[in-house]
Design a protein around this motif. Sequence first.
Motif, PDB file in Angstrom:
ATOM      1  N   GLY A  22       0.818  -1.213   0.000  1.00 50.94           N
ATOM      2  CA  GLY A  22       0.000   0.000   0.000  1.00 50.94           C
ATOM      3  C   GLY A  22       0.851   1.261   0.000  1.00 50.94           C
ATOM      4  O   GLY A  22       0.526   2.246  -0.674  1.00 50.94           O
ATOM      5  N   LEU A  23       1.949   1.240   0.745  1.00 45.38           N
ATOM      6  CA  LEU A  23       2.870   2.385   0.746  1.00 45.38           C
ATOM      7  C   LEU A  23       3.484   2.593  -0.632  1.00 45.38           C
ATOM      8  O   LEU A  23       3.612   3.731  -1.105  1.00 45.38           O
ATOM      9  N   ARG A  24       3.876   1.494  -1.279  1.00 46.64           N
ATOM     10  CA  ARG A  24       4.445   1.611  -2.633  1.00 46.64           C
ATOM     11  C   ARG A  24       3.411   2.165  -3.617  1.00 46.64           C
ATOM     12  O   ARG A  24       3.723   2.961  -4.483  1.00 46.64           O
ATOM     13  N   GLN A  25       2.153   1.723  -3.461  1.00 51.29           N
ATOM     14  CA  GLN A  25       1.086   2.234  -4.322  1.00 51.29           C
ATOM     15  C   GLN A  25       0.875   3.734  -4.094  1.00 51.29           C
ATOM     16  O   GLN A  25       0.696   4.493  -5.051  1.00 51.29           O
ATOM     17  N   ALA A  26       0.884   4.163  -2.838  1.00 45.26           N
ATOM     18  CA  ALA A  26       0.697   5.582  -2.527  1.00 45.26           C
ATOM     19  C   ALA A  26       1.839   6.420  -3.083  1.00 45.26           C
ATOM     20  O   ALA A  26       1.614   7.520  -3.617  1.00 45.26           O
ATOM     21  N   GLU A  27       3.069   5.913  -2.972  1.00 46.32           N
ATOM     22  CA  GLU A  27       4.223   6.625  -3.538  1.00 46.32           C
ATOM     23  C   GLU A  27       4.096   6.730  -5.052  1.00 46.32           C
ATOM     24  O   GLU A  27       4.363   7.783  -5.637  1.00 46.32           O
ATOM     25  N   PHE A  28       3.699   5.636  -5.699  1.00 45.95           N
ATOM     26  CA  PHE A  28       3.494   5.622  -7.147  1.00 45.95           C
ATOM     27  C   PHE A  28       2.431   6.645  -7.535  1.00 45.95           C
ATOM     28  O   PHE A  28       2.612   7.422  -8.476  1.00 45.95           O
ATOM     29  N   ALA A  29       1.325   6.662  -6.804  1.00 43.01           N
ATOM     30  CA  ALA A  29       0.244   7.603  -7.093  1.00 43.01           C
ATOM     31  C   ALA A  29       0.750   9.042  -6.979  1.00 43.01           C
ATOM     32  O   ALA A  29       0.522   9.858  -7.881  1.00 43.01           O
ATOM     33  N   ALA A  30       1.445   9.354  -5.899  1.00 43.19           N
ATOM     34  CA  ALA A  30       1.942  10.716  -5.687  1.00 43.19           C
ATOM     35  C   ALA A  30       2.915  11.135  -6.783  1.00 43.19           C
ATOM     36  O   ALA A  30       2.845  12.267  -7.278  1.00 43.19           O
ATOM     37  N   ASN A  32       2.954  10.223  -9.758  1.00 35.58           N
ATOM     38  CA  ASN A  32       2.313  10.306 -11.064  1.00 35.58           C
ATOM     39  C   ASN A  32       1.032  11.140 -11.061  1.00 35.58           C
ATOM     40  O   ASN A  32       0.208  11.026 -11.968  1.00 35.58           O
ATOM     41  N   GLY A  33       0.887  12.015 -10.063  1.00 31.49           N
ATOM     42  CA  GLY A  33      -0.235  12.939 -10.015  1.00 31.49           C
ATOM     43  C   GLY A  33      -1.585  12.272  -9.840  1.00 31.49           C
ATOM     44  O   GLY A  33      -2.591  12.764 -10.357  1.00 31.49           O
ATOM     45  N   MET A  34      -1.593  11.156  -9.104  1.00 33.66           N
ATOM     46  CA  MET A  34      -2.835  10.422  -8.884  1.00 33.66           C
ATOM     47  C   MET A  34      -3.135  10.327  -7.397  1.00 33.66           C
ATOM     48  O   MET A  34      -2.272  10.573  -6.561  1.00 33.66           O
ATOM     49  N   HIS A  35      -4.336   9.915  -7.121  1.00 32.63           N
ATOM     50  CA  HIS A  35      -4.781   9.608  -5.760  1.00 32.63           C
ATOM     51  C   HIS A  35      -4.613   8.098  -5.587  1.00 32.63           C
ATOM     52  O   HIS A  35      -4.704   7.352  -6.572  1.00 32.63           O
ATOM     53  N   PRO A  36      -4.377   7.599  -4.371  1.00 32.24           N
ATOM     54  CA  PRO A  36      -4.282   6.146  -4.188  1.00 32.24           C
ATOM     55  C   PRO A  36      -5.501   5.380  -4.724  1.00 32.24           C
ATOM     56  O   PRO A  36      -5.363   4.260  -5.220  1.00 32.24           O
ATOM     57  N   THR A  37      -6.683   5.981  -4.667  1.00 27.37           N
ATOM     58  CA  THR A  37      -7.869   5.323  -5.223  1.00 27.37           C
ATOM     59  C   THR A  37      -7.740   5.152  -6.732  1.00 27.37           C
ATOM     60  O   THR A  37      -8.241   4.183  -7.302  1.00 27.37           O
TER      61      THR A  37
END
Length: 158
Positions: A22-30, A32-37
């Motif tokens: 989940g942390l890796r997903q949140a970092e990826f989202a941030a 790339n200008g995305m929200h974790p959702t």
Amino acid sequence: MAEQGPEREIVHLLRKVTVEFGLRQAEFAARNGMHPTDVRALICLLDAGRSGTGATAGRLGAELGLNSAGTTSLIDRLERLGHLTRTRDARDRRRVLLSVTPQAVELGWAAFGPMIGSAEALLRGFDEVEVAAVRRFLLGFHAAVSAKPDQAGGTDRS
């Protein structure tokens, strides 16, 4: 609190993996200008594509627990970012199907490919019986996690 055996240790290890992922997903989202959702939405769409299931806005919203307005906002945002496309269903022109763009797949693979490759390499070291046991555990645990609160069993929450 009950004594913890190897079963509890495995559940805690799985929890540790999911938190880290989940942390890796949140970092990826941030990055790339995305929200974790947004990342969870792309995963849902990729899963639908792999299973051959047509992904609609309604299905995506239901999987993510979003209302209609939230789902529309999410789809619009991912479309603006170039991560998904909307196309009319060839069999039912009233339905609009959602799919992940090749650009988004490449972006995701660049970020998560090494992790996926490591997991696959680890599994290649398992024999068929071990792989079957891992699959059975993960499918069963997914069913338990997906169950409605009144359907879930267990008493010790630590």
